[in-house]
Design a protein around this motif. Sequence first.
Motif, PDB file in Angstrom:
ATOM      1  N   HIS A  38       0.554 -10.517 -10.727  1.00  0.00           N
ATOM      2  CA  HIS A  38       0.293 -11.495 -11.776  1.00  0.00           C
ATOM      3  C   HIS A  38       1.305 -11.447 -12.915  1.00  0.00           C
ATOM      4  O   HIS A  38       1.556 -12.458 -13.563  1.00  0.00           O
ATOM      5  N   ASP A  39       1.835 -10.281 -13.215  1.00  0.00           N
ATOM      6  CA  ASP A  39       2.755 -10.121 -14.349  1.00  0.00           C
ATOM      7  C   ASP A  39       4.001  -9.386 -13.870  1.00  0.00           C
ATOM      8  O   ASP A  39       3.978  -8.171 -13.669  1.00  0.00           O
ATOM      9  N   GLN A  40       5.105 -10.131 -13.702  1.00  0.00           N
ATOM     10  CA  GLN A  40       6.295  -9.564 -13.057  1.00  0.00           C
ATOM     11  C   GLN A  40       7.448  -9.312 -14.016  1.00  0.00           C
ATOM     12  O   GLN A  40       8.468  -8.750 -13.621  1.00  0.00           O
ATOM     13  N   THR A  41       7.308  -9.681 -15.285  1.00  0.00           N
ATOM     14  CA  THR A  41       8.438  -9.533 -16.195  1.00  0.00           C
ATOM     15  C   THR A  41       8.439  -8.273 -17.051  1.00  0.00           C
ATOM     16  O   THR A  41       9.489  -7.907 -17.574  1.00  0.00           O
ATOM     17  N   PRO A  42       7.311  -7.574 -17.232  1.00  0.00           N
ATOM     18  CA  PRO A  42       7.366  -6.380 -18.082  1.00  0.00           C
ATOM     19  C   PRO A  42       8.197  -5.252 -17.452  1.00  0.00           C
ATOM     20  O   PRO A  42       8.250  -5.109 -16.229  1.00  0.00           O
ATOM     21  N   ALA A  43       8.801  -4.447 -18.308  1.00  0.00           N
ATOM     22  CA  ALA A  43       9.542  -3.275 -17.826  1.00  0.00           C
ATOM     23  C   ALA A  43       8.644  -2.060 -17.676  1.00  0.00           C
ATOM     24  O   ALA A  43       9.109  -1.006 -17.246  1.00  0.00           O
ATOM     25  N   PHE A  44       7.366  -2.203 -17.988  1.00  0.00           N
ATOM     26  CA  PHE A  44       6.432  -1.072 -17.983  1.00  0.00           C
ATOM     27  C   PHE A  44       5.880  -0.873 -16.576  1.00  0.00           C
ATOM     28  O   PHE A  44       4.973  -1.579 -16.146  1.00  0.00           O
ATOM     29  N   ARG A  45       6.413   0.142 -15.858  1.00  0.00           N
ATOM     30  CA  ARG A  45       6.098   0.319 -14.453  1.00  0.00           C
ATOM     31  C   ARG A  45       6.090   1.789 -14.066  1.00  0.00           C
ATOM     32  O   ARG A  45       6.772   2.597 -14.686  1.00  0.00           O
ATOM     33  N   ALA A  46       5.333   2.101 -13.034  1.00  0.00           N
ATOM     34  CA  ALA A  46       5.381   3.423 -12.406  1.00  0.00           C
ATOM     35  C   ALA A  46       5.601   3.210 -10.913  1.00  0.00           C
ATOM     36  O   ALA A  46       4.869   2.442 -10.284  1.00  0.00           O
ATOM     37  N   MET A  47       6.616   3.882 -10.359  1.00  0.00           N
ATOM     38  CA  MET A  47       7.033   3.612  -8.981  1.00  0.00           C
ATOM     39  C   MET A  47       7.193   4.906  -8.196  1.00  0.00           C
ATOM     40  O   MET A  47       7.733   5.882  -8.700  1.00  0.00           O
ATOM     41  N   ARG A  48       6.750   4.852  -6.966  1.00  0.00           N
ATOM     42  CA  ARG A  48       6.837   6.012  -6.099  1.00  0.00           C
ATOM     43  C   ARG A  48       8.260   6.176  -5.552  1.00  0.00           C
ATOM     44  O   ARG A  48       8.930   5.189  -5.214  1.00  0.00           O
ATOM     45  N   ARG A  49       8.695   7.407  -5.471  1.00  0.00           N
ATOM     46  CA  ARG A  49      10.047   7.714  -4.997  1.00  0.00           C
ATOM     47  C   ARG A  49      10.349   7.071  -3.638  1.00  0.00           C
ATOM     48  O   ARG A  49      11.425   6.510  -3.428  1.00  0.00           O
ATOM     49  N   GLU A  50       9.385   7.172  -2.718  1.00  0.00           N
ATOM     50  CA  GLU A  50       9.616   6.687  -1.361  1.00  0.00           C
ATOM     51  C   GLU A  50       9.949   5.201  -1.328  1.00  0.00           C
ATOM     52  O   GLU A  50      10.728   4.753  -0.474  1.00  0.00           O
ATOM     53  N   VAL A  51       9.380   4.424  -2.232  1.00  0.00           N
ATOM     54  CA  VAL A  51       9.678   2.991  -2.309  1.00  0.00           C
ATOM     55  C   VAL A  51      11.053   2.754  -2.914  1.00  0.00           C
ATOM     56  O   VAL A  51      11.851   1.961  -2.401  1.00  0.00           O
ATOM     57  N   LEU A  52      11.361   3.442  -3.998  1.00  0.00           N
ATOM     58  CA  LEU A  52      12.647   3.260  -4.667  1.00  0.00           C
ATOM     59  C   LEU A  52      13.810   3.620  -3.748  1.00  0.00           C
ATOM     60  O   LEU A  52      14.877   2.992  -3.805  1.00  0.00           O
ATOM     61  N   GLU A  53      13.617   4.612  -2.893  1.00  0.00           N
ATOM     62  CA  GLU A  53      14.686   5.014  -1.972  1.00  0.00           C
ATOM     63  C   GLU A  53      14.977   3.948  -0.929  1.00  0.00           C
ATOM     64  O   GLU A  53      16.071   3.917  -0.353  1.00  0.00           O
ATOM     65  N   LYS A  54      14.025   3.059  -0.683  1.00  0.00           N
ATOM     66  CA  LYS A  54      14.213   2.006   0.321  1.00  0.00           C
ATOM     67  C   LYS A  54      14.824   0.735  -0.265  1.00  0.00           C
ATOM     68  O   LYS A  54      15.322  -0.111   0.469  1.00  0.00           O
ATOM     69  N   ILE A  55      14.763   0.590  -1.583  1.00  0.00           N
ATOM     70  CA  ILE A  55      15.194  -0.659  -2.227  1.00  0.00           C
ATOM     71  C   ILE A  55      16.713  -0.740  -2.313  1.00  0.00           C
ATOM     72  O   ILE A  55      17.381   0.215  -2.697  1.00  0.00           O
ATOM     73  N   ASP A  56      17.236  -1.903  -1.956  1.00  0.00           N
ATOM     74  CA  ASP A  56      18.655  -2.194  -2.133  1.00  0.00           C
ATOM     75  C   ASP A  56      18.829  -2.799  -3.532  1.00  0.00           C
ATOM     76  O   ASP A  56      18.364  -3.906  -3.806  1.00  0.00           O
ATOM     77  N   PHE A  57      19.500  -2.070  -4.405  1.00  0.00           N
ATOM     78  CA  PHE A  57      19.665  -2.529  -5.787  1.00  0.00           C
ATOM     79  C   PHE A  57      20.848  -3.483  -5.963  1.00  0.00           C
ATOM     80  O   PHE A  57      21.007  -4.072  -7.035  1.00  0.00           O
ATOM     81  N   GLU A  58      21.669  -3.630  -4.928  1.00  0.00           N
ATOM     82  CA  GLU A  58      22.843  -4.493  -5.047  1.00  0.00           C
ATOM     83  C   GLU A  58      22.428  -5.959  -5.137  1.00  0.00           C
ATOM     84  O   GLU A  58      21.522  -6.424  -4.452  1.00  0.00           O
ATOM     85  N   GLY A  59      23.105  -6.700  -6.002  1.00  0.00           N
ATOM     86  CA  GLY A  59      22.884  -8.134  -6.094  1.00  0.00           C
ATOM     87  C   GLY A  59      21.693  -8.551  -6.928  1.00  0.00           C
ATOM     88  O   GLY A  59      21.399  -9.749  -7.034  1.00  0.00           O
ATOM     89  N   LEU A  60      21.007  -7.594  -7.552  1.00  0.00           N
ATOM     90  CA  LEU A  60      19.890  -7.966  -8.407  1.00  0.00           C
ATOM     91  C   LEU A  60      20.412  -8.603  -9.696  1.00  0.00           C
ATOM     92  O   LEU A  60      21.468  -8.215 -10.193  1.00  0.00           O
ATOM     93  N   PRO A  61      19.680  -9.567 -10.249  1.00  0.00           N
ATOM     94  CA  PRO A  61      20.123 -10.173 -11.509  1.00  0.00           C
ATOM     95  C   PRO A  61      20.016  -9.159 -12.635  1.00  0.00           C
ATOM     96  O   PRO A  61      19.319  -8.145 -12.519  1.00  0.00           O
ATOM     97  N   ASP A  62      20.689  -9.425 -13.727  1.00  0.00           N
ATOM     98  CA  ASP A  62      20.620  -8.513 -14.856  1.00  0.00           C
ATOM     99  C   ASP A  62      19.616  -9.058 -15.876  1.00  0.00           C
ATOM    100  O   ASP A  62      18.955 -10.065 -15.644  1.00  0.00           O
TER     101      ASP A  62
END
Length: 248
Positions: free
Chosen positions: A164-188
């Motif tokens: 429902h709310d995708q713009t806040p920077a307030f997040r907690a993320m599991r390591r296993e998910v972050l390791e799978k994400i491709d950070f290239e090409g994301l907007p700034d």
Amino acid sequence: MSTTIIIPTYNEADNIGPLIDSLEKILTNFIAEQEELESFNILVVDSNSPDGTGDVVREKIKEFDNLRIISGPKQGLGADTIRGIRYALEKLEADVVVTMDADFSHNPEDVPRLVSKVLNGADYVIGSRYVEGGSIPSNWGLHRKFLSFFGNLLARILGVWEVHDQTPAFRAMRREVLEKIDFEGLPDGYAFQIGLVCRAHGVGAKFAEVPIHFTDRERGQSKMPVSTILDTLGFLVNYRLTKIFGEG
């Protein structure tokens, strides 16, 4: 398990010291009550703030041995957050990564609530203003309310409907998910937050939202650029077209 709280900063000298003090107290008490979570670190990612933000943090490092700072040229919120995430995973060996703003718009008291959701099985937890129990500041003008609400509605329609709310920077993320994400090409900028949700969804993350009361900063100036709207719209349209027609 260990968690790292990442705080990107630019000209936050008035806020960063009190925020660090608050987080140290709150998280020390939280960890004492947890069996799974053994330690935490605070990582400030500073864009060479000319107001002395980095100097404030370096003074605090003398007091707290779990506090770190990495500094560099100003590259934008997205680049700074990615730099912080990589440092947290590689250097600090974080199992849970939390991101938050430095201006107290995100209540430090809410950090344990987000982390607890991860400990209870969620992969990607967002402090949400638009779920039951969450709120935006009552003094926001109609223009800002419109942009926030309909911006998130557009993000759901073109991006990930379940969040429902995708713009806040307030997040907690599991390591296993972050390791799978491709950070290239994301907007700034602030479009980065929506892009990160889309990428996490693409690798199968289990989302959860925790209601928060978002407050406006009391010290310093807001740094949201006008170009955010166009950047966000461009990313979402491209994301949806790619989902429909495929990479080719």
